[in-house]
Design an enzyme around this catalytic site. Structure first.
Site, short mmCIF file in Angstrom:
data_model
loop_
_atom_site.label_atom_id
_atom_site.label_comp_id
_atom_site.label_asym_id
_atom_site.label_seq_id
_atom_site.Cartn_x
_atom_site.Cartn_y
_atom_site.Cartn_z
N LEU A 67 -68.61 -8.05 -19.00
CA LEU A 67 -67.21 -8.04 -18.62
C LEU A 67 -66.93 -6.80 -17.78
CD1 LEU A 67 -65.76 -9.15 -22.06
CD2 LEU A 67 -65.73 -10.49 -19.96
N SER A 68 -67.25 -6.88 -16.51
CA SER A 68 -67.07 -5.73 -15.62
C SER A 68 -66.79 -6.25 -14.23
CB SER A 68 -68.32 -4.85 -15.62
OG SER A 68 -69.45 -5.60 -15.21
#
Length: 322
Positions: A67-68
């Site tokens: 999640l980036s």
């Protein structure tokens, strides 16, 4: 009740006794348009909550995630399959709601068992058409799969569809029961002059009620899905229920039953309810509100002359008709 039955009989006579479940091209076009509008709006509005759930579940498990890449980019990564799944799910949900509405109008009291069989059928249909795409969207959003390591195949489709079928079935049954008929009952408790407000608030309330019953099975389903790995041959490897049970058993042995339960309730359940409740409230409010606002003929303004055409096709019955 007798007066209502008489009114419905008149309606059937005016419609030429045609089956209410056989849609004309005009009715089908309206249903498809409404389904697309509702489904896309729901998908776009609830994707941020999916992102929050992914972050929450990975932080609870202590597993590093993908999640980036910026807030907006990370939030809407995997949106395309999620939106496509939403279109399929929306088609099932709106059709289920429409079917129950027709049943109420034409038969005014369908057997309770018949409604539940309909709910089960539509919830299973929803899983069949959307669970695989939803699973792909979820794994893509957290960075488990990407364009390089994942390719659609019969094996991968089956893995994504069946990995959490049992727990999703229970949650789907609750959701479709509230969408199909219980949600309208909840809406009847609101007494605003505009029925649209009653539908929106009734839908939102139904979503919150559904969350209380579906958070636990959905949390299990998500946890099981998010443990999926990709093998070197691009085939997905999912965990079995036996493995999940073994993990829970080991955790209970390590911390004790009471501590394990309290941790689940305080950390997992309540935190996920805090995210899932507004997501479900928005979803149900949009389904109920947009369904009410758009009505059965959202294309009426761009399909002129249809009312006159219907009147010419279905002339009023003779006064002497029995």
């Amino acid at each position: 009740m007798i007066q209502r039955g008489f009114t419905m009989q008149e309606r059937r006579e005016k419609q030429g006794n045609n089956s209410p479940y056989l849609l004309t091209p005009y009715e089908m076009a309206n249903l498809v348009f409404k389904t697309g509008a509702i489904s896309f709006t729901v998908s776009a509005g609830t994707q941020p909550f999916q992102y929050l759930l992914n972050k929450l579940q990975f932080s609870q498990s202590g597993t590093p995630s993908g999640l980036s890449g910026g807030l907006f980019r990370g939030m809407y990564r995997g949106f395309l399959p999620y939106a496509i799944a939403g279109q399929k799910r929306g088609a099932v949900a709106v059709t289920h709601k429409q079917t129950n509405k027709v049943t109420e109008e034409e038969e005014f009291e369908a057997p309770f068992r018949q409604r539940w069989w309909g709910t089960i059928f539509f919830s299973q249909a929803d899983l069949l058409v959307s669970n695989g795409l939803s699973g792909k969207a979820r794994l893509q959003n957290v960075g488990v799969i990407n364009a390089e390591n994942f390719k659609w195949s019969l094996s991968n489709f089956w893995k994504l569809t069946s990995v959490n079928w049992g727990s999703r079935s229970f949650a789907g049954g609750v959701n479709f029961a509230l969408i199909g008929f219980a949600g309208d009952y909840v809406s009847s408790f609101y007494k605003f002059d505009k029925d649209l407000y009653n539908k929106i608030l009734g839908g939102a309330t139904s979503g919150v009620i559904a969350t209380l019953f579906t958070t636990a099975p959905n949390a299990y389903a998500d946890s099981k899905l998010l443990q999926t790995k990709v093998a070197e041959n691009n085939r997905l490897i999912t965990v079995s229920p036996y493995t999940m049970f073994g993990q829970m058993k080991s955790h209970v042995k390590a911390v004790g039953l009471k501590e394990a339960f309290m941790t689940f309730f305080k950390v997992s359940y309540l935190q996920q309810v805090a995210v899932r409740a507004p997501q479900a409230a928005i979803t149900f409010a949009l389904i109920f509100g947009m369904d009410e606002y758009m009505g059965p003929q959202p294309l009426k303004k761009v399909w002129p002359g249809r009312v006159e055409e219907l009147e010419s096709e279905n002339p009023s019955p003779s006064p002497t008709k029995k």
